[in-house]
Design a protein around this motif. Structure first.
Motif, PDB file in Angstrom:
ATOM      1  N   ALA A 125       0.851  -1.192   0.000  1.00  0.00           N
ATOM      2  CA  ALA A 125       0.000   0.000   0.000  1.00  0.00           C
ATOM      3  C   ALA A 125       0.883   1.237   0.000  1.00  0.00           C
ATOM      4  O   ALA A 125       1.646   1.464   0.943  1.00  0.00           O
ATOM      5  N   ARG A 126       0.789   2.005  -1.055  1.00  0.00           N
ATOM      6  CA  ARG A 126       1.562   3.251  -1.139  1.00  0.00           C
ATOM      7  C   ARG A 126       1.062   4.210  -0.067  1.00  0.00           C
ATOM      8  O   ARG A 126      -0.157   4.403   0.083  1.00  0.00           O
ATOM      9  N   PRO A 127       1.948   4.840   0.703  1.00  0.00           N
ATOM     10  CA  PRO A 127       1.509   5.732   1.785  1.00  0.00           C
ATOM     11  C   PRO A 127       0.685   6.905   1.253  1.00  0.00           C
ATOM     12  O   PRO A 127       1.028   7.507   0.231  1.00  0.00           O
ATOM     13  N   ASP A 128      -0.394   7.210   1.923  1.00  0.00           N
ATOM     14  CA  ASP A 128      -1.200   8.372   1.551  1.00  0.00           C
ATOM     15  C   ASP A 128      -0.380   9.645   1.717  1.00  0.00           C
ATOM     16  O   ASP A 128       0.298   9.837   2.732  1.00  0.00           O
ATOM     17  N   GLY A 129      -0.452  10.495   0.729  1.00  0.00           N
ATOM     18  CA  GLY A 129       0.225  11.784   0.834  1.00  0.00           C
ATOM     19  C   GLY A 129       1.704  11.763   0.507  1.00  0.00           C
ATOM     20  O   GLY A 129       2.370  12.797   0.631  1.00  0.00           O
ATOM     21  N   PHE A 130       2.261  10.610   0.114  1.00  0.00           N
ATOM     22  CA  PHE A 130       3.688  10.605  -0.239  1.00  0.00           C
ATOM     23  C   PHE A 130       3.899  11.446  -1.490  1.00  0.00           C
ATOM     24  O   PHE A 130       3.287  11.222  -2.523  1.00  0.00           O
ATOM     25  N   LEU A 153       6.536  12.504  -4.179  1.00  0.00           N
ATOM     26  CA  LEU A 153       7.837  12.127  -4.747  1.00  0.00           C
ATOM     27  C   LEU A 153       8.728  13.343  -4.960  1.00  0.00           C
ATOM     28  O   LEU A 153       9.919  13.310  -4.644  1.00  0.00           O
ATOM     29  N   ALA A 154       8.165  14.420  -5.502  1.00  0.00           N
ATOM     30  CA  ALA A 154       8.969  15.627  -5.766  1.00  0.00           C
ATOM     31  C   ALA A 154       9.499  16.225  -4.478  1.00  0.00           C
ATOM     32  O   ALA A 154      10.654  16.656  -4.398  1.00  0.00           O
ATOM     33  N   ALA A 155       8.662  16.261  -3.428  1.00  0.00           N
ATOM     34  CA  ALA A 155       9.093  16.813  -2.142  1.00  0.00           C
ATOM     35  C   ALA A 155      10.176  15.935  -1.522  1.00  0.00           C
ATOM     36  O   ALA A 155      11.157  16.444  -0.946  1.00  0.00           O
ATOM     37  N   TYR A 156      10.003  14.613  -1.611  1.00  0.00           N
ATOM     38  CA  TYR A 156      11.034  13.709  -1.077  1.00  0.00           C
ATOM     39  C   TYR A 156      12.362  13.946  -1.787  1.00  0.00           C
ATOM     40  O   TYR A 156      13.416  14.025  -1.151  1.00  0.00           O
ATOM     41  N   TRP A 157      12.319  14.053  -3.121  1.00  0.00           N
ATOM     42  CA  TRP A 157      13.549  14.206  -3.892  1.00  0.00           C
ATOM     43  C   TRP A 157      14.260  15.512  -3.543  1.00  0.00           C
ATOM     44  O   TRP A 157      15.482  15.549  -3.427  1.00  0.00           O
ATOM     45  N   GLN A 158      13.489  16.578  -3.369  1.00  0.00           N
ATOM     46  CA  GLN A 158      14.100  17.857  -3.007  1.00  0.00           C
ATOM     47  C   GLN A 158      14.791  17.755  -1.657  1.00  0.00           C
ATOM     48  O   GLN A 158      15.908  18.236  -1.464  1.00  0.00           O
ATOM     49  N   GLY A 159      14.126  17.106  -0.692  1.00  0.00           N
ATOM     50  CA  GLY A 159      14.732  16.908   0.619  1.00  0.00           C
ATOM     51  C   GLY A 159      15.975  16.035   0.546  1.00  0.00           C
ATOM     52  O   GLY A 159      16.976  16.291   1.233  1.00  0.00           O
ATOM     53  N   TYR A 160      15.930  15.020  -0.305  1.00  0.00           N
ATOM     54  CA  TYR A 160      17.083  14.130  -0.477  1.00  0.00           C
ATOM     55  C   TYR A 160      18.281  14.900  -1.027  1.00  0.00           C
ATOM     56  O   TYR A 160      19.415  14.729  -0.573  1.00  0.00           O
ATOM     57  N   LEU A 161      18.042  15.756  -2.026  1.00  0.00           N
ATOM     58  CA  LEU A 161      19.128  16.539  -2.610  1.00  0.00           C
ATOM     59  C   LEU A 161      19.747  17.475  -1.581  1.00  0.00           C
ATOM     60  O   LEU A 161      20.971  17.631  -1.519  1.00  0.00           O
ATOM     61  N   GLU A 162      18.909  18.120  -0.776  1.00  0.00           N
ATOM     62  CA  GLU A 162      19.424  19.034   0.247  1.00  0.00           C
ATOM     63  C   GLU A 162      20.247  18.284   1.284  1.00  0.00           C
ATOM     64  O   GLU A 162      21.309  18.753   1.711  1.00  0.00           O
ATOM     65  N   GLU A 163      19.770  17.117   1.687  1.00  0.00           N
ATOM     66  CA  GLU A 163      20.514  16.305   2.664  1.00  0.00           C
ATOM     67  C   GLU A 163      21.823  15.804   2.069  1.00  0.00           C
ATOM     68  O   GLU A 163      22.861  15.795   2.735  1.00  0.00           O
ATOM     69  N   PHE A 164      21.776  15.390   0.800  1.00  0.00           N
ATOM     70  CA  PHE A 164      22.977  14.894   0.130  1.00  0.00           C
ATOM     71  C   PHE A 164      24.033  15.989   0.050  1.00  0.00           C
ATOM     72  O   PHE A 164      25.221  15.754   0.320  1.00  0.00           O
ATOM     73  N   GLU A 165      23.611  17.188  -0.325  1.00  0.00           N
ATOM     74  CA  GLU A 165      24.563  18.297  -0.426  1.00  0.00           C
ATOM     75  C   GLU A 165      25.144  18.653   0.932  1.00  0.00           C
ATOM     76  O   GLU A 165      26.331  18.968   1.049  1.00  0.00           O
ATOM     77  N   ALA A 166      24.304  18.578   1.975  1.00  0.00           N
ATOM     78  CA  ALA A 166      24.792  18.886   3.321  1.00  0.00           C
ATOM     79  C   ALA A 166      25.839  17.862   3.775  1.00  0.00           C
ATOM     80  O   ALA A 166      26.825  18.213   4.434  1.00  0.00           O
TER      81      ALA A 166
END
Length: 325
Positions: free
Chosen positions: A212-217, A219-232
């Protein structure tokens, strides 16, 4: 403007089903009161639209109602032909499908829009991968995409950079992202959502069970957060560097965007020799050594001391190797 908004409300409800007045207002960037007025206008026009009160309420079109509105503005038609990604579509096995869809759209457009869309294709082409890099082999991309679409678990053997390099993972695939010509899978493994490079999947087995795919997930928001964390994570420390006027110009071509931005923000007024002192983030001493050597004599590392010494030692070894007898 209002007519366009009424059409947008119809299309949103037709494609998304039930939506609240607040969701519609946020999507269309208007007030909730404006949505109420628009809904009344749609009712008056005979559109079978009804609303339910309460926490789970919202507006919805009568089951089976489909609008036949197909009009496109000039800007909309042009944007559709600019938004295509022929390379990634082909990698997903959808190249022929995209071509057929564009052909049907072109045939359905009025003559004036068809001409403008044709000129767009003649004058603009998107090549997403970066320079000097061959396309990555993505053997299991179609299988991954199928699992994402059908919400099925997969078992993969994956190669990563840290030991042990080859690992087994049972994944719930949430979405695919293509960045700079490389495909990434966003998937849940155990209790956490992680990112996997599709080209590093060595083996894949689709599993029979679904998830069951989580409600409200988002993808674009997750990816943006991932990029910011990766750069940090890459910012191990900072380096202070003097750059000649030529070095300052070359910085944008040779360094990462994060380093360029930091250099621009920290730049001090040029000294008497015309050189500029900047402070930039570095990933490691070894990585920074290679980065600053690319600038040659147009850069002087001032700090940290370890990096300055490594640059000096490397320069001395190069001079000794190329010394003429």
């Amino acid at each position: 403007m209002r007519a366009s908004r009424l059409v947008s409300i119809l299309l949103l409800l037709q494609t998304r089903g039930r939506m609240t007045a607040r969701e519609l207002a946020e999507r269309l960037e208007v007030s909730v009161r404006t949505i109420y007025r628009d809904v009344e206008s749609l009712h008056a026009a005979g559109i079978p639209l009804y609303g339910d009160a309460g926490r789970s309420g919202g507006y919805q079109l009568l089951d089976g109602y489909r609008t036949r509105l197909t009009g496109l503005t000039t800007d909309e038609a042009e944007s559709l032909f600019l938004a295509g990604l022929p390379g990634p579509a082909a990698e997903l096995g959808l190249g022929a499908v995209v071509a057929a869809a564009q052909l049907k759209l072109m045939a359905a457009l009025p003559v004036e829009l068809r001409d403008r869309a044709g000129r767009i294709q003649e004058r603009f082409h998107l090549d997403a991968p970066t320079w000097y890099r061959d396309p990555e082999p993505v053997t299991y991309l179609s299988a991954v995409a199928d699992a994402v679409w059908n919400e099925r678990r997969i078992q993969v053997r994956y190669r990563r950079w840290q030991a042990p390099q080859e690992v087994e993972r049972r994944l719930e695939p949430y979405g695919l992202v293509v960045k700079a010509g490389r495909w990434y899978l966003v998937a849940r493994a155990g209790e956490s959502v992680r990112t996997y490079r599709v080209s590093q999947i060595l083996d894949l087995h689709p599993l029979p069970e679904r998830f069951a795919r989580p409600d409200g997930f988002d993808l674009a928001a997750y990816w943006q957060g991932y990029l910011e964390e990766f750069e940090a994570r890459l910012r191990w420390g900072e380096a202070v560097v003097r750059l000649s006027p030529a070095g300052l110009k070359r910085l944008a071509d040779l360094m990462t965007p994060g380093m360029v931005t930091a250099a621009q923000e920290s730049a001090q007024p040029p000294d008497e020799e015309g050189w500029t002192r900047v402070t930039v983030p570095i990933e490691s001493i070894e990585h920074a050594l290679g980065e600053f050597l690319r600038l040659g004599t147009d850069a002087e590392v001032l700090a940290p001391t370890e990096l300055r010494e490594r640059v000096a030692t490397t320069a001395a070894e190069l001079a000794a190797r190329y010394r003429f007898s």
